[in-house]
Design a protein around this motif. Structure first.
Motif, PDB file in Angstrom:
ATOM      1  N   GLN A 127       0.835  -1.215   0.000  1.00 13.82           N
ATOM      2  CA  GLN A 127       0.000   0.000   0.000  1.00 13.82           C
ATOM      3  C   GLN A 127       0.864   1.258   0.000  1.00 13.82           C
ATOM      4  O   GLN A 127       0.521   2.264   0.603  1.00 13.82           O
ATOM      5  N   THR A 128       1.991   1.183  -0.718  1.00 18.09           N
ATOM      6  CA  THR A 128       2.856   2.351  -0.869  1.00 18.09           C
ATOM      7  C   THR A 128       3.161   2.585  -2.344  1.00 18.09           C
ATOM      8  O   THR A 128       3.269   1.646  -3.131  1.00 18.09           O
ATOM      9  N   LEU A 129       3.308   3.847  -2.693  1.00 21.21           N
ATOM     10  CA  LEU A 129       3.702   4.247  -4.036  1.00 21.21           C
ATOM     11  C   LEU A 129       5.036   4.977  -3.935  1.00 21.21           C
ATOM     12  O   LEU A 129       5.315   5.649  -2.943  1.00 21.21           O
ATOM     13  N   GLY A 130       5.841   4.857  -4.965  1.00 23.82           N
ATOM     14  CA  GLY A 130       7.096   5.596  -5.027  1.00 23.82           C
ATOM     15  C   GLY A 130       6.952   6.792  -5.940  1.00 23.82           C
ATOM     16  O   GLY A 130       6.409   6.680  -7.046  1.00 23.82           O
ATOM     17  N   LEU A 131       7.396   7.956  -5.487  1.00 21.11           N
ATOM     18  CA  LEU A 131       7.363   9.177  -6.301  1.00 21.11           C
ATOM     19  C   LEU A 131       8.791   9.681  -6.463  1.00 21.11           C
ATOM     20  O   LEU A 131       9.462   9.999  -5.472  1.00 21.11           O
ATOM     21  N   ILE A 132       9.261   9.759  -7.705  1.00 16.62           N
ATOM     22  CA  ILE A 132      10.613  10.223  -7.993  1.00 16.62           C
ATOM     23  C   ILE A 132      10.508  11.570  -8.703  1.00 16.62           C
ATOM     24  O   ILE A 132      10.093  11.652  -9.860  1.00 16.62           O
ATOM     25  N   ILE A 133      10.848  12.624  -7.966  1.00 19.19           N
ATOM     26  CA  ILE A 133      10.709  14.003  -8.434  1.00 19.19           C
ATOM     27  C   ILE A 133      12.042  14.483  -9.004  1.00 19.19           C
ATOM     28  O   ILE A 133      13.116  14.130  -8.500  1.00 19.19           O
ATOM     29  N   GLN A 167       0.261   5.181   1.001  1.00 21.85           N
ATOM     30  CA  GLN A 167       1.300   6.095   1.451  1.00 21.85           C
ATOM     31  C   GLN A 167       2.274   6.308   0.293  1.00 21.85           C
ATOM     32  O   GLN A 167       2.323   5.518  -0.651  1.00 21.85           O
ATOM     33  N   VAL A 168       3.063   7.381   0.383  1.00 24.96           N
ATOM     34  CA  VAL A 168       3.974   7.712  -0.714  1.00 24.96           C
ATOM     35  C   VAL A 168       5.394   7.903  -0.181  1.00 24.96           C
ATOM     36  O   VAL A 168       5.613   8.646   0.780  1.00 24.96           O
ATOM     37  N   LEU A 169       6.355   7.218  -0.807  1.00 24.08           N
ATOM     38  CA  LEU A 169       7.775   7.434  -0.551  1.00 24.08           C
ATOM     39  C   LEU A 169       8.306   8.363  -1.640  1.00 24.08           C
ATOM     40  O   LEU A 169       8.039   8.150  -2.826  1.00 24.08           O
ATOM     41  N   VAL A 170       9.057   9.400  -1.258  1.00 25.65           N
ATOM     42  CA  VAL A 170       9.513  10.417  -2.207  1.00 25.65           C
ATOM     43  C   VAL A 170      11.030  10.498  -2.236  1.00 25.65           C
ATOM     44  O   VAL A 170      11.683  10.487  -1.182  1.00 25.65           O
ATOM     45  N   THR A 171      11.596  10.561  -3.439  1.00 23.81           N
ATOM     46  CA  THR A 171      13.024  10.862  -3.596  1.00 23.81           C
ATOM     47  C   THR A 171      13.173  11.984  -4.614  1.00 23.81           C
ATOM     48  O   THR A 171      12.299  12.221  -5.450  1.00 23.81           O
ATOM     49  N   ASN A 172      14.302  12.682  -4.544  1.00 24.57           N
ATOM     50  CA  ASN A 172      14.592  13.817  -5.425  1.00 24.57           C
ATOM     51  C   ASN A 172      15.874  13.532  -6.203  1.00 24.57           C
ATOM     52  O   ASN A 172      16.874  13.121  -5.619  1.00 24.57           O
ATOM     53  N   THR A 173      15.851  13.755  -7.529  1.00 27.53           N
ATOM     54  CA  THR A 173      17.020  13.437  -8.347  1.00 27.53           C
ATOM     55  C   THR A 173      17.846  14.645  -8.750  1.00 27.53           C
ATOM     56  O   THR A 173      18.958  14.490  -9.244  1.00 27.53           O
ATOM     57  N   ILE A 188      15.248   4.552  -8.266  1.00 32.44           N
ATOM     58  CA  ILE A 188      14.448   3.404  -8.710  1.00 32.44           C
ATOM     59  C   ILE A 188      14.842   2.164  -7.908  1.00 32.44           C
ATOM     60  O   ILE A 188      13.980   1.404  -7.443  1.00 32.44           O
ATOM     61  N   ARG A 189      16.145   1.965  -7.729  1.00 30.98           N
ATOM     62  CA  ARG A 189      16.621   0.796  -6.979  1.00 30.98           C
ATOM     63  C   ARG A 189      16.097   0.827  -5.538  1.00 30.98           C
ATOM     64  O   ARG A 189      15.642  -0.193  -5.012  1.00 30.98           O
ATOM     65  N   VAL A 190      16.154   1.989  -4.915  1.00 32.00           N
ATOM     66  CA  VAL A 190      15.675   2.118  -3.535  1.00 32.00           C
ATOM     67  C   VAL A 190      14.186   1.814  -3.448  1.00 32.00           C
ATOM     68  O   VAL A 190      13.733   1.102  -2.536  1.00 32.00           O
ATOM     69  N   MET A 191      13.418   2.324  -4.401  1.00 34.21           N
ATOM     70  CA  MET A 191      11.973   2.092  -4.381  1.00 34.21           C
ATOM     71  C   MET A 191      11.645   0.604  -4.539  1.00 34.21           C
ATOM     72  O   MET A 191      10.735   0.084  -3.885  1.00 34.21           O
ATOM     73  N   GLN A 248       9.872  -2.247  -1.818  1.00 32.35           N
ATOM     74  CA  GLN A 248       8.699  -3.028  -2.222  1.00 32.35           C
ATOM     75  C   GLN A 248       7.455  -2.162  -2.458  1.00 32.35           C
ATOM     76  O   GLN A 248       6.338  -2.526  -2.079  1.00 32.35           O
ATOM     77  N   VAL A 249       7.648  -0.976  -3.086  1.00 30.02           N
ATOM     78  CA  VAL A 249       6.487  -0.164  -3.420  1.00 30.02           C
ATOM     79  C   VAL A 249       5.619  -0.906  -4.429  1.00 30.02           C
ATOM     80  O   VAL A 249       6.098  -1.760  -5.183  1.00 30.02           O
ATOM     81  N   ASP A 250       4.338  -0.581  -4.439  1.00 34.14           N
ATOM     82  CA  ASP A 250       3.419  -1.252  -5.359  1.00 34.14           C
ATOM     83  C   ASP A 250       3.483  -0.683  -6.771  1.00 34.14           C
ATOM     84  O   ASP A 250       3.058  -1.340  -7.726  1.00 34.14           O
ATOM     85  N   GLY A 251       3.993   0.523  -6.916  1.00 31.00           N
ATOM     86  CA  GLY A 251       4.101   1.145  -8.226  1.00 31.00           C
ATOM     87  C   GLY A 251       4.868   2.444  -8.127  1.00 31.00           C
ATOM     88  O   GLY A 251       5.137   2.953  -7.026  1.00 31.00           O
ATOM     89  N   LEU A 252       5.241   3.009  -9.289  1.00 29.44           N
ATOM     90  CA  LEU A 252       6.116   4.182  -9.328  1.00 29.44           C
ATOM     91  C   LEU A 252       5.530   5.300 -10.181  1.00 29.44           C
ATOM     92  O   LEU A 252       5.019   5.060 -11.277  1.00 29.44           O
ATOM     93  N   ILE A 253       5.637   6.531  -9.673  1.00 28.70           N
ATOM     94  CA  ILE A 253       5.384   7.735 -10.464  1.00 28.70           C
ATOM     95  C   ILE A 253       6.730   8.417 -10.629  1.00 28.70           C
ATOM     96  O   ILE A 253       7.400   8.751  -9.644  1.00 28.70           O
ATOM     97  N   VAL A 254       7.145   8.614 -11.873  1.00 26.76           N
ATOM     98  CA  VAL A 254       8.505   9.097 -12.145  1.00 26.76           C
ATOM     99  C   VAL A 254       8.458  10.353 -13.008  1.00 26.76           C
ATOM    100  O   VAL A 254       7.747  10.402 -14.017  1.00 26.76           O
ATOM    101  N   VAL A 255       9.237  11.360 -12.609  1.00 26.27           N
ATOM    102  CA  VAL A 255       9.515  12.516 -13.460  1.00 26.27           C
ATOM    103  C   VAL A 255      10.901  12.266 -14.052  1.00 26.27           C
ATOM    104  O   VAL A 255      11.915  12.494 -13.388  1.00 26.27           O
TER     105      VAL A 255
END
Length: 381
Positions: A68-74, A99-105, A116-119, A123-130
């Protein structure tokens, strides 16, 4: 009695022994499922509290096949448009139980690959990537992502076939040029920031991200359609919003026949134009006209306020969350990409040259003169 901070965290087996019941009964009592009489449940809960037991929600979710977590890569935290996107993603995901885990590139491809490797490790369920680049993107392939669903936000990568949620940046740039031309501007320049470029140049770099590519194409298309020449001296690209951006703006204004108006590719580029204008004593909306991309909070505080191409970033972020969760719910269903319209917010930063034909741009400081009375047709956001 609760465990001290130096001891191992109590397990469900510890709770079972303390309560004097089986591990299975303890699990049912703690998870509130199955048949457990009220007296036993009370005993188990009391033992868990006394031992300081904290359930491993992540492990439980992983066993169920979802965290129940999503990864957001900003790409750039601190840029107003992405800050709004991050907030909207978190709020939209929360409403759907994620819930959302966020990283900044910081627009760095190596940082994006590491994110991406960290997400995946989380074990996030899916990724939103910029995405920060258009090449060397094997880490976004389906095999490298181990089947995790992905949606791109703000930028597209057509070659990978990943669904994206973007704005119509080409149309936005065209609307900006059309607006300036309607107010009599025929000499219109373009200042662009792009990642993976050192310094500044007048040559279009290779590998522009889709957002910038579309804005540049929209600028050239509308200039051509309006019958306006593009002087090569009026278009500059820079690698960052610091000194190279200031140098690029100065180069445009120091050209033999400088433009009367500029289109800035994002909020940071608008600020670069404003800084150079200030150092030269130029008044925006009188000596130099400006339209920017991305509506920042400071845009309306300026005097004059800044005309901008506004992206529907909050709607884009929500659509990205909906798209991703739909992929998670049904991996076999194909999700289409979405392009949302931009909106031109007309304020006071473009001078109406039709009210005073023959006006000439000042590129350096000059003695202060009274402001001209300007006739403008404005729509306030």
């Amino acid at each position: 009695m609760k465990q001290s901070g130096n001891e191992a965290h109590p397990t469900i087996s510890d709770v079972a022994r303390h309560a004097g019941v089986s591990r299975a009964t303890t699990s049912r009592a703690l998870s509130n499922y199955g048949v457990v009489n009220s007296e036993t449940r009370t005993k188990v809960l009391r033992s868990a509290e006394e031992l300081g037991y904290v359930p491993n929600v992540l492990a439980r979710s992983m066993r169920a096949g979802s965290t129940q977590t999503l990864g957001l890569i900003i790409a750039e935290v601190g840029l107003s448009v992405f800050d709004l996107a991050m907030r909207s993603v978190i709020e939209s995901a929360s409403l759907q139980g994620y819930q959302v885990l966020v990283t900044n590139t910081n627009e760095d491809l190596i940082a994006e690959r590491a994110s991406i490797r960290v997400m995946l490790e989380k074990q996030v369920d899916g990724l939103i990537v910029v995405p920060s680049a258009v090449v060397d993107l094997e880490f976004l392939s389906r095999s490298d992502l181990k089947g995790k669903p992905v949606v791109l936000l703000d930028r597209s990568l057509v070659t990978l076939g990943i669904p994206s949620v973007t704005a119509d940046n080409n149309r936005g740039a065209r609307d900006a040029i059309e607006h300036m031309h309607s107010l009599g501007h025929t000499k219109i320049g373009l200042i662009v920031v792009t990642a993976n470029l050192e310094g500044e140049t007048g040559e279009r770099p290779r590998g522009l991200i889709s957002t910038i590519h579309d804005r540049v194409e929209g600028y050239h298309a509308e200039m051509a359609e309006s019958g306006l020449p593009v002087n090569p001296d009026w278009v500059r690209y820079c690698g960052d919003a610091g000194e190279s951006a200031l140098t690029a703006v100065r180069a445009i204004l120091d050209s033999p026949e400088p433009p009367t108006a500029l289109l800035a590719s994002n909020g940071n580029m608008s600020l670069a134009v404003l800084r150079v204008a200030k150092e030269r004593g130029l008044v925006i909306g009188r000596d130099l006209s400006l339209v920017g991309f991305d509506d920042a909070p400071w845009a309306t505080v300026l005097t004059p306020s800044l005309t901008v191409v506004d992206l529907p970033i909050e709607e884009m972020a929500k659509a990205a969350v909906d798209n991703l969760i739909a992929q998670i719910a049904d991996p076999s269903a194909e999700q289409a990409s979405v392009t949302l319209p931009t909106r031109l917010l007309v304020r006071h930063s473009v001078d109406d040259l039709t009210a005073h034909p023959g006006a000439v741009i000042r590129t350096h400081a000059a003695p202060a003169t009274p402001l001209r009375t300007q006739k403008r047709a404005l729509t306030s956001p």
